[in-house]
Design an enzyme around this catalytic site. Structure first.
Site, mmCIF file in Angstrom:
data_model
loop_
_atom_site.group_PDB
_atom_site.id
_atom_site.type_symbol
_atom_site.label_atom_id
_atom_site.label_comp_id
_atom_site.label_asym_id
_atom_site.label_seq_id
_atom_site.Cartn_x
_atom_site.Cartn_y
_atom_site.Cartn_z
ATOM 1 C CE1 TYR A 124 6.482 81.829 -0.152
ATOM 2 C CE2 TYR A 124 5.037 80.065 -0.853
ATOM 3 C CZ TYR A 124 6.040 81.044 -1.102
ATOM 4 O OH TYR A 124 6.591 81.003 -2.309
ATOM 5 C CE LYS A 142 17.355 92.952 0.289
ATOM 6 N NZ LYS A 142 18.564 93.438 -0.534
ATOM 7 C CG ASP A 160 20.517 91.738 -3.191
ATOM 8 O OD1 ASP A 160 20.870 91.048 -1.902
ATOM 9 O OD2 ASP A 160 20.238 93.008 -2.930
ATOM 10 C CG ASP A 207 8.769 80.057 -5.144
ATOM 11 O OD1 ASP A 207 8.761 78.873 -5.523
ATOM 12 O OD2 ASP A 207 8.150 81.117 -5.514
ATOM 13 C CG ASP A 219 11.185 78.732 -10.637
ATOM 14 O OD1 ASP A 219 10.917 77.638 -9.721
ATOM 15 O OD2 ASP A 219 10.359 79.180 -11.262
HETATM 16 C C1 IPM Z 1 6.624 76.054 -5.883
HETATM 17 C C2 IPM Z 1 5.227 76.919 -6.084
HETATM 18 C C3 IPM Z 1 4.340 77.388 -4.932
HETATM 19 C C4 IPM Z 1 5.491 78.074 -3.893
HETATM 20 C C5 IPM Z 1 3.092 78.103 -5.215
HETATM 21 C C6 IPM Z 1 2.473 77.712 -6.369
HETATM 22 C C7 IPM Z 1 2.324 78.529 -4.116
HETATM 23 O O1 IPM Z 1 5.666 78.151 -6.577
HETATM 24 O O2 IPM Z 1 6.132 74.935 -5.272
HETATM 25 O O3 IPM Z 1 7.626 76.526 -6.311
HETATM 26 O O4 IPM Z 1 5.504 79.254 -3.898
HETATM 27 O O5 IPM Z 1 5.870 77.187 -3.253
HETATM 28 MN MN MN Z 2 7.909 78.103 -7.185
#
Ligand code: IPM
Ligand code: MN
Ligand code: NAD
Length: 374
Positions: free
Chosen positions: A137, A211, A245, A269, A273
């Site tokens: 990032y 990783k 992974d 990130d 999710d």
């Molecule tokens: C998050 C999002 C951001 C990230 C993107 C939009 C840059 O996916 O906050 O999870 O990758 O951090």
């Molecule tokens: Mn995200």
């Protein structure tokens, strides 16, 4: 009456809708507990960018810094290619305010089905501790044909970098690169946070995602510095290093085996999710971007443009993010009241569309607000 000034970026897509409900609920909690929230709203996002050709006017950073905390909806819009808004706004704020800890709790709720069944009476209760300033990032990269010749300049809370990358390619051949970078102090401070969070939760173990097998320079360094910090400062905790992974394979199989998961920026990130799905849905996943200065609270999810204006957005992630914000402001009772009201709402017949119900976004906020109690 004490007043907290909060800067707000509703942003794009469903951002304004879910932030509206978060404000509604946080204001109602503030009334009950005898304080006030003053909201200072900023228009940045796709609309502002398309109108002014500029993502964030430089003076805006000082204006945003006026607040005691920041609440963000989401940024990202199909009219703008991926990158400028996310990098120019969201990541720019995380970096400018050196919000190095991205705290992403993943908590399941009784009454909300999870894709992997949990034993009766058990809740998934994990937390991603994500390094929030480095890794891939950094924003250092470029592309070219024939050669890659790119100035590299960036600034973080901990350092400034400047230099140049110069690589010859075959004539006319096109290529692109992104530089992942980690620094010892940045890895050490996030490992230290993860250790403190694990200790406060009474954990015996921290999972450290890595990783190093494929990218040893970067993630080997991550492993080395994080394990040195943890073994020196948290000898009571076992640091269990795992390739990311394998972690993504094992998490859905045994979600209850995990507590604190320390992740580099990019894996954090993705893993957050995945965990949000295991806990019941992205619409329930709250987060905080926390630093020693201004901190920013936002749902884990994005702007979900396809849902904007349909009433189908689930505002609970934004509402729970406002609870994290209230806790950060020292309003523990109000934070807990919001979390309890969400829990109670999810045990009532009401449900947002995301969870198979028919409550439009405002109705969810109204009901959570009505379930707040001292
Ligand atoms: C998050 C999002 C951001 C990230 C993107 C939009 C840059 O996916 O906050 O999870 O990758 O951090
Ligand atoms: Mn995200
Ligand atoms: P997303 O999180 O917006 O959506 C992923 C999926 O989850 C979609 O199916 C969406 O409909 C659903 N979803 C998300 N939030 C929901 C909610 N509150 N209620 C119900 N369903 C919900 O991810 P994406 O589609 O990859 O990204 C859309 C845009 O958002 C992109 O521009 C992306 O860059 C941006 N984004 C921004 C942030 C942020 O600002 N923090 C985070 C992630 C993505």
């Amino acid at each position: 009456m004490t007043q907290h000034l909060i800067t707000v970026l509703p942003g794009d897509g469903i951002g304004p809708e879910v932030v509206g409900e978060a404000r509604k609920v946080a204001d109602a909690a503030a009334r009950i507990f005898g304080f006030q929230l003053k909201w200072l709203e900023f228009p940045f996002g796709a609309g502002y960018y398309l109108e002014h050709g500029l993502v964030l006017p430089p003076a805006a950073l000082d204006d945003l810094a006026e607040g005691e905390a920041m609440l963000l909806g989401a940024v990202g819009d199909p009219r703008v290619p991926p990158g400028p808004l996310e990098q120019g706004l969201l990541l720019a704020l995380r970096f400018h305010f050196d919000q190095y800890l991205n705290l992403r709790p993943a908590l399941s709720f009784p009454g909300v089905p999870t894709p992997v069944a949990l034993p009766d009476g058990y809740r998934l209760d994990a937390v991603v501790v994500r390094e929030n300033t480095e890794d891939f990032y950094m924003g250092l990269g470029g592309r070219g044909a024939g050669r890659l010749d790119q100035p590299l300049e960036t600034r973080r809370g901990l350092y400034e970098l400047s230099g140049r990358l110069n690589l010859e390619l075959k004539p006319g051949e096109e290529a692109a690169f992104s530089l992942g970078l980690m620094s010892r102090p940045a890895v050490a401070r996030i490992a230290r946070k993860a250790g403190a969070i694990a200790r406060a939760r009474g954990e015996k173990k921290i999972t450290v995602a890595s990783k190093a097998n494929a990218v040893p320079h970067l993630y080997g360094f991550w492993d080395e510095v994080s394990s040195q910090t943890l073994s020196r400062e948290f000898p009571d905790l076992e640091a269990a290093r795992i390739n990311v992974d394998a972690l993504c394979y094992l998490l859905p199989r045994q979600p209850l085996d995990y507590g604190v998961i320390l992740c580099p920026n990019l894996f954090g990130d993705i893993v957050s999710d995945l965990l949000s799905a295991l806990a019941g849905g992205l619409g329930l996943a709250a987060s905080g971007n926390i630093g020693d200065g201004l901190s920013m609270f936002e749902p884990v999810h994005g702007s979900a443009p396809g849902l904007a204006g349909t009433g189908r957005a689930n505002p609970l992630a934004a509402i729970l993010s406002s609870a994290l914000m209230l806790r950060h402001l020292g309003r523990e009772e109000a934070a807990w009241a919001v979390e309890r009201a969400v829990l109670n709402y999810l045990q009532s017949p009401g449900r947002p569309f995301e969870l198979g119900g028919r409550d439009p976004v405002q109705a969810v906020g109204d009901q959570v607000a009505s379930l707040l109690h001292p």
